[in-house]
Design an enzyme around this catalytic site. Structure first.
Site, PDB file in Angstrom:
ATOM      1  N   SER A  63      35.319 -20.188  13.789  1.00  0.00           N
ATOM      2  CA  SER A  63      34.801 -21.504  14.179  1.00  0.00           C
ATOM      3  C   SER A  63      35.935 -22.499  14.371  1.00  0.00           C
ATOM      4  O   SER A  63      36.971 -22.428  13.694  1.00  0.00           O
ATOM      5  CB  SER A  63      33.847 -22.045  13.108  1.00  0.00           C
ATOM      6  OG  SER A  63      32.697 -21.245  13.001  1.00  0.00           O
TER       7      SER A  63
HETATM    8  N1  SAH Z   1      32.223 -18.506   9.496  1.00  0.00           N
HETATM    9  C1  SAH Z   1      32.927 -17.748  10.488  1.00  0.00           C
HETATM   10  C2  SAH Z   1      32.325 -17.950  11.857  1.00  0.00           C
HETATM   11  C3  SAH Z   1      32.265 -16.680  12.612  1.00  0.00           C
HETATM   12  S1  SAH Z   1      31.265 -16.709  14.060  1.00  0.00           S
HETATM   13  C4  SAH Z   1      34.419 -18.047  10.467  1.00  0.00           C
HETATM   14  O1  SAH Z   1      34.817 -19.015   9.821  1.00  0.00           O
HETATM   15  O2  SAH Z   1      35.205 -17.311  11.063  1.00  0.00           O
HETATM   16  C5  SAH Z   1      29.677 -16.239  13.430  1.00  0.00           C
HETATM   17  C6  SAH Z   1      29.589 -14.898  12.748  1.00  0.00           C
HETATM   18  O3  SAH Z   1      28.199 -14.684  12.448  1.00  0.00           O
HETATM   19  C7  SAH Z   1      30.022 -13.702  13.591  1.00  0.00           C
HETATM   20  O4  SAH Z   1      31.019 -12.998  12.900  1.00  0.00           O
HETATM   21  C8  SAH Z   1      28.737 -12.878  13.746  1.00  0.00           C
HETATM   22  O5  SAH Z   1      28.967 -11.478  13.755  1.00  0.00           O
HETATM   23  C9  SAH Z   1      27.953 -13.300  12.524  1.00  0.00           C
HETATM   24  N2  SAH Z   1      26.506 -13.089  12.606  1.00  0.00           N
HETATM   25  C10 SAH Z   1      25.669 -13.291  13.666  1.00  0.00           C
HETATM   26  N3  SAH Z   1      24.406 -12.964  13.336  1.00  0.00           N
HETATM   27  C11 SAH Z   1      24.434 -12.539  12.042  1.00  0.00           C
HETATM   28  C12 SAH Z   1      23.451 -12.045  11.128  1.00  0.00           C
HETATM   29  N4  SAH Z   1      22.169 -11.894  11.473  1.00  0.00           N
HETATM   30  N5  SAH Z   1      23.846 -11.694   9.886  1.00  0.00           N
HETATM   31  C13 SAH Z   1      25.138 -11.812   9.499  1.00  0.00           C
HETATM   32  N6  SAH Z   1      26.126 -12.260  10.315  1.00  0.00           N
HETATM   33  C14 SAH Z   1      25.774 -12.621  11.567  1.00  0.00           C
END
Ligand code: SAH
Length: 211
Positions: A63
């Site tokens: 993010s």
């Molecule tokens: N908090 C993270 C943001 C990553 S982007 C950071 O700081 O890097 C969002 C993430 O949510 C992705 O890695 C994606 O694979 C995950 N995601 C999407 N749907 C999901 C679900 N149903 N359960 C768990 N993770 C999920």
């Protein structure tokens, strides 16, 4: 692993964030301490301290720092709160919440991301509990949570997660299909849910099941 150049760039990034929005000072202090460059590929070091999202593999992104500052501030974190995060991704947001003293549980649906985040956070001596699972289900056996953070775009507020929010608890979730989402802050008061909207953001989608 960490040098004076990184610290300088990080300080500048946090100063920029403080000018862009009104954030919880404790969030900015945590971001000042966390080496964000370790959460992205070493060859892209120069992007680590710019206010932008960045690819982390599996079609996902870390993010944008502004988004991390905004979501973390909306959560009103206090030490020892029990917090559930959906979307571990790079683990950077998990590090911020853990650094603020949260007792964090974080779920990721991509195995390689889950494993990489686990290894890195252990190296940095952060100890959130990480799960390779579908975040839509949450962790019913550990509910209620004081705070729930969703870091992927939910087509609608995930009702199973709302049920796992304790009384007085706060859930922060970006809601909407397509390119933009509305940031919702939902506070539980008994069986009522108060919703506030906090601007527009852009997230990768929250998907069902595990990869
Ligand atoms: N908090 C993270 C943001 C990553 S982007 C950071 O700081 O890097 C969002 C993430 O949510 C992705 O890695 C994606 O694979 C995950 N995601 C999407 N749907 C999901 C679900 N149903 N359960 C768990 N993770 C999920």
């Amino acid at each position: 692993m960490e040098n004076i150049k990184h610290r300088g760039l990080r300080k500048r990034l946090v100063q920029q964030l403080a000018q862009k929005g009104r954030f919880d000072p404790k969030v900015l202090e945590a971001m000042l301490r966390i080496p964000r460059h370790l959460f992205i590929e070493p060859s892209f070091l120069r992007y680590a301290y710019q206010d932008m999202a960045f690819p982390i593999g599996c079609g996902q992104t870390i993010s944008q720092p502004y988004t991390v500052a905004a979501q973390s501030s909306l959560l009103e974190i206090a030490p020892r709160m029990k917090v559930l995060e959906i979307g571990t991704g790079s683990g950077y947001q998990s590090a911020v919440l853990t650094e603020m003293g949260a007792n964090l549980y974080s779920i990721e649906r991509h195995l390689p991301l889950h494993e990489r985040a686990k290894q890195l956070l252990e190296q940095l001596t952060y100890r959130p509990r990480l799960y390779y699972a579908d975040g839509y289900i949450g962790i019913p056996t550990l509910a209620p949570f004081d705070r729930i953070l969703v870091t992927a775009a939910a087509p609608e507020v995930p009702s199973q997660l709302l049920n796992q929010l304790g009384d007085g608890g706060i859930m922060v979730v970006p809601v909407g299909e397509g390119k933009d989402q509305v940031m919702m802050k939902i506070r539980r008061c008994g069986n009522e849910f108060e919703i506030e909207k906090h601007g527009t953001f852009s997230f990768v989608p929250m998907l069902k099941g595990r990869e």
